[in-house]
Each structure stands twice: as structure tokens, then as C-alpha cells.
Enzyme design. Sequence first.
Site, mmCIF file in Angstrom:
data_model
loop_
_atom_site.group_PDB
_atom_site.id
_atom_site.type_symbol
_atom_site.label_atom_id
_atom_site.label_comp_id
_atom_site.label_asym_id
_atom_site.label_seq_id
_atom_site.Cartn_x
_atom_site.Cartn_y
_atom_site.Cartn_z
ATOM 1 N N GLY A 96 20.974 -9.552 -19.662
ATOM 2 C CA GLY A 96 20.910 -8.611 -18.639
ATOM 3 C C GLY A 96 20.830 -8.923 -17.283
ATOM 4 N N SER A 170 18.315 1.666 -14.554
ATOM 5 C CA SER A 170 17.784 0.320 -14.220
ATOM 6 C C SER A 170 17.964 -0.132 -12.837
ATOM 7 C CB SER A 170 18.923 -0.483 -15.182
ATOM 8 O OG SER A 170 18.535 -1.933 -15.026
ATOM 9 N N SER A 171 16.959 -0.956 -12.668
ATOM 10 C CA SER A 171 16.611 -1.377 -10.904
ATOM 11 C C SER A 171 17.661 -2.610 -11.138
ATOM 12 C CB SER A 171 15.387 -1.621 -11.098
ATOM 13 O OG SER A 171 15.022 -2.851 -11.868
ATOM 14 N N SER A 198 11.325 1.272 -11.707
ATOM 15 C CA SER A 198 10.915 0.013 -12.040
ATOM 16 C C SER A 198 10.943 -0.696 -10.551
ATOM 17 C CB SER A 198 11.685 -1.016 -12.902
ATOM 18 O OG SER A 198 12.004 -0.432 -13.974
ATOM 19 N N ASP A 314 8.358 -3.396 -18.993
ATOM 20 C CA ASP A 314 8.314 -4.304 -20.095
ATOM 21 C C ASP A 314 6.868 -4.583 -20.660
ATOM 22 O OD1 ASP A 314 11.033 -4.701 -19.888
ATOM 23 O OD2 ASP A 314 11.040 -6.801 -18.798
#
EC number: 2.5.1.19
Length: 426
Positions: A96, A170-171, A198, A314
Site C-alpha cells: 500500500g 486511511s491517511s 492516523s 499498527d
Amino acid sequence: MKQLRLEPVVQVRGEINIPGSKSISNRALLLATLAKGTTTLTNLLDSDDIRHMLASLKQLGVGYRLSQNNTVCELTGLGGAISADTAQTLFLGNAGTAMRPLCAALTLGRGEFTLTGEPRMEERPIGDLVDALKQLGANIMYLKNEGFPPLTINATGLNGGDVEIAGDLSSQFLTALLMVAPLAKGSVNIHVKGELVSKPYIDITLALMAQFGVQVINHDYARFEILAGQQYVSPGKVLVEGDASSASYFLAAGAIKGGEVKVTGVGRLSIQGDVKFADVLEKMGADIEWGDDYIIARGAPLTAVDLDMNHIPDAAMTIATAALFAKGTTTIRNIYNWRIKETDRLAAMATELRKVGALVEEGHDYIQITPPAVLNTAEIDTYNDHRMAMCFSMMAFADCGITINDPDCTSKTFPDYFAQFASLKA
């Protein structure tokens, strides 16, 4: 299928130098590519994700030299956008951190680029980023499912202007847009829709952009202004910090079964938000000591916590397995984006924790873990997810040990993780 048996470990002690950060490595490689001048990156992570980025850059005509151990890279920048005379197809695995930034960067120049990956990559959303790029004039077409790779970019450059991007999934989408905005044809004004997840990962991006000479005006993470006419210029040398998410396993080991474990390569001066993992361990009762470029964790009885961990998604996974050794019920909240990572990490974590006897409640965006009186051994499935394998190494601290299926999936970020983990036995 390969399996690794981890026998019970009574105590851990030692020092680990953490390999380079995946997030910083791939961001720095892309910025060095777009920059004017030659950049030497040291402590570059040698892993699958970085190899996919490097292979793609080479295919696109970027010149670089790697040291024998792949941790030093001397890269000559293009001084602007990537262009190609012939159509290019790039395979990015399940990376990603390569797919999102490259998707954005390849809209800046000229050419036709197709981005593909492993089957799991085709399930990882990219629509929010593509929608934002289209607002700036990008021509991007999905080849299979709307909103997901694979995709083809017909690049003609990006316009300036106002652009909205969702921040709640998602950042990495915002990171990709920020990194390419300085090379648009005019000033770019980015408006973030929804809660930005995030945030510390955005701080990494902004810090690296500044290192390469580009300024971003940050209006409290709700709006970002990037003025036209800026150019990335190589700072000459970039030292890639140790990966703070990878440090979390060794710090947790020290907290659960220390002894004393010292990790070097991250510390008080780190630009990575995941170093705040050590603060969570401290709240659980661990003895933590900070240096500028190291953190030490010493063992102590741990108690459960109930925390929003959106800022360290994470590293929060490591808390889920550390919770097996804490008194009480641990709740990890606001982690919906676990579901769109290398696997659906909320579902996977709940499934595997139950195998070892934990009582688990899995919600839409939270997980609640109550350890059993006695932990059971089990065969842990890792879902081709490096962090699942590393998190469940903590079960070596139970009296029963654990078996990890497909341990080599750690090659995504930390190929010799289990060898390093074994070196900590007191």
C-alpha cells in the site's frame, strides 16, 4: 506450509537495532525521485514493500545504486515529474505504501501507467485518492472493481485548485496527495472530509517534505495549503529512522518478560507517531526509559487499559496480544482502519486470540480482550500479514508456547524478525 514453533521463554534481555521504517523508506524514495539532485538514503528498509517500490522506479527510468545489503541507496532525482514514452505496467505486490503514492505521482507527468498487485491489493480501497486526483484533472480508469486496483492512469499533469479528500479510511490517501501537490500546475488547497485517521503518519509526510525543501501550510489537519512554484530539492543525505511499529514487539517483550529490552533507532526525537506505543505500555504498568534515539522497556505486572488508539493503528495490534498478559479487560477503540490493511485485522485478531483462550468482543471499530486464567497453545494463522505473525510471537511468553503458520510473511517489513526475537532470550 511452513510452521515455526516458539517454545516458552522465561525471561528476555538484550538490545535490538530496529530496521528502517517502511513508511519513511517509501516516502523518501519517491520524494528523492521527484527532487533535483542526488540523495543518499541510509538505513533503508530491505523488505518486500521497498523492493516493489525500487523495481517500479527502475522500470520508470530512475537511476539508483544499492549497497550490498540493500540498506544504502544513492538515487539521482528527475527534478520533476515521472514521464514515459511507452505504456508501463507496474506490479506492486501488496505494498500500500507504494501503490497509493505512485498512483498520485504518476498523474504529474506524461504517459500511460497501469498499476497492479496481488489479489489482496485488489480488495484494498483506493477510491478516495482517485476521486481527489480526478478533481485536479487526472484521468484514471479502474480495470476491475470501481474504487480498487488495478487501474490505468493516462497522465497529462495535475491542475491546481481546491480538492476534497476523505480522511476517515486511511491517511495514506492524504499523504499521496500532499506529496504530489507541490508539482501541480497551480496552488493546491486540500480540504479533509471527516475525521482524519492516523494523524502522526501525516506528520511523517510533512516532515519529509520539509526536508526536501517544500512547505505546507497546515490548518489544524482540516485544510492544507500547498503554494505553486515549489520544487523538491535533495537534502543530500536522508537517514531513515528505525520502524517504530517494529519496535513495538521488542518493547512489549521487555514489558511482559523483562529483564530489560533496549531498542535503538527510535526514541524521543522520532518523527513517527508509533513511538507513543511506549506510553501505552507505561499506562499498563511497564517501566519505560526514553533516550533521543533509544527506548528501554523493563518488566512489571501489567494491567488492562481502555484507550482510543487511532493514532497508532499498527502498534495497537501489539497491545492486543500484550493484553493476554495484563490483568483485566483491555479495550482498543477507534481502529476501523484495521479492516482495510494487509488483511481484515480486526476479524483476524479476534479469531486468533480466541484460539489461545481469550474472551474477545469484536466491534465495528473496536476490540475487547479478556485473558483466560491459563493460555492455550495453538496454531496461529497469519493471513499473509506480517504484523499478525509478529504480534503472536508474544505467546512465547505463555507457559505453553505457540506455533506460527507461514512465519516468512514478516518479509514485508522485517525479514529476520524471528531471528532477532530469538536473540533476546536471557
